[in-house]
Design a protein around this motif. Sequence first.
Motif, PDB file in Angstrom:
ATOM      1  N   VAL A  10       0.862  -1.177   0.000  1.00 21.97           N
ATOM      2  CA  VAL A  10       0.000   0.000   0.000  1.00 21.97           C
ATOM      3  C   VAL A  10       0.902   1.232   0.000  1.00 21.97           C
ATOM      4  N   ARG A  11       0.608   2.190  -0.872  1.00 23.35           N
ATOM      5  CA  ARG A  11       1.394   3.423  -0.905  1.00 23.35           C
ATOM      6  C   ARG A  11       0.791   4.433   0.075  1.00 23.35           C
ATOM      7  N   ILE A  12       1.639   4.926   0.968  1.00 25.96           N
ATOM      8  CA  ILE A  12       1.203   5.842   2.010  1.00 25.96           C
ATOM      9  C   ILE A  12       1.824   7.212   1.766  1.00 25.96           C
ATOM     10  N   ASP A  77       6.030   2.767   0.480  1.00 31.14           N
ATOM     11  CA  ASP A  77       5.223   1.583   0.171  1.00 31.14           C
ATOM     12  C   ASP A  77       5.392   0.557   1.288  1.00 31.14           C
ATOM     13  N   TRP A  83       0.620  -2.161   7.237  1.00 36.27           N
ATOM     14  CA  TRP A  83      -0.256  -0.981   7.286  1.00 36.27           C
ATOM     15  C   TRP A  83      -1.527  -1.268   8.082  1.00 36.27           C
ATOM     16  N   ARG A  87      -1.969   1.029  11.339  1.00 37.48           N
ATOM     17  CA  ARG A  87      -2.453   2.304  10.816  1.00 37.48           C
ATOM     18  C   ARG A  87      -3.136   3.175  11.867  1.00 37.48           C
ATOM     19  N   GLU A 109      -3.501   6.640   2.903  1.00 40.47           N
ATOM     20  CA  GLU A 109      -3.323   5.900   1.657  1.00 40.47           C
ATOM     21  C   GLU A 109      -3.371   6.871   0.488  1.00 40.47           C
TER      22      GLU A 109
END
Length: 287
Positions: A10-12, A77, A83, A87, A109
């Motif tokens: 997941v791109r943060i 990522d 994540w 999170r 995200e």
Amino acid sequence: MTDEVRPGHVRIRLDLSYDGAGFSGWAKQAGGRRTVQGEIEDALRTVTRSGGTTYELTVAGRTDAGVHARGQVAHVDLPAEVWEGHREKLLKRLAGRLARDVRIWSLAEAPAGFDARFSAIWRRYAYRVTDHPGGVDPLLRGHVLWHDWPLDVDAMNEAAGRLLGEHDFAAYCKRREGATTIRTLQELSLVRGADGVITATVRADAFCHNMVRSLIGALLFVGDGHRAPDWPGKVLAAGVRDSAVHVVRPHGLTLEEVGYPSDDLLAARSREARNKRSLPAAPARCC
């Protein structure tokens, strides 16, 4: 390179700020020097209990040693399970782990196609300087340059206007092998505040190494009367470094904000930004 995130990741997006005085710049370096990237990556590895795994950050603007940031943007990522597992408490845990001169304000995200560096359409910096004969307010000394000659802001703005637009800024950049020095300078303006501090706002699609501090150095020479307002433009047109253009000290410079297009244009902007630019060819002359 693509904008696709690896499967299972997941791109943060991270929005952050830091006081650059205690850092040797953004980017990790050999020799154990303290950097913003290294500090955040170490904290991220610790709070996610990732052992020897480092999740590498990509940043919108790689600031030099001593340069501050109020509106820096980066992305990382993370494996989806990392994540999901952290999170809810990740922001607070990072706040507890990081030193007080660097703060992360949000973690979210990122939309599809987002790249903190290549999706950006502009970066906005502020450079602060005072010409007060008594010097700099002690409470601002880490963020404002003292210039010991009176400055004519109108002359500086006149000179700044000649530098706007798309140009090869080789005369104001420290060259890097294989990198272009063509940039679009969208804004360069100076305002003297009620406190006497002059704030230069500098906005461009991107900046090459030392570009902002070199531009300010040239404008200061105009402001204190050592050069005429047309001089910075002549230096630009010459296309080579001029020994009279000084790179001013870094502590007056702050990255204030990074701009991005709407979500549906992020990927296209990222692809465009990766293409090495060239200026249009000059029209042929005859006779």
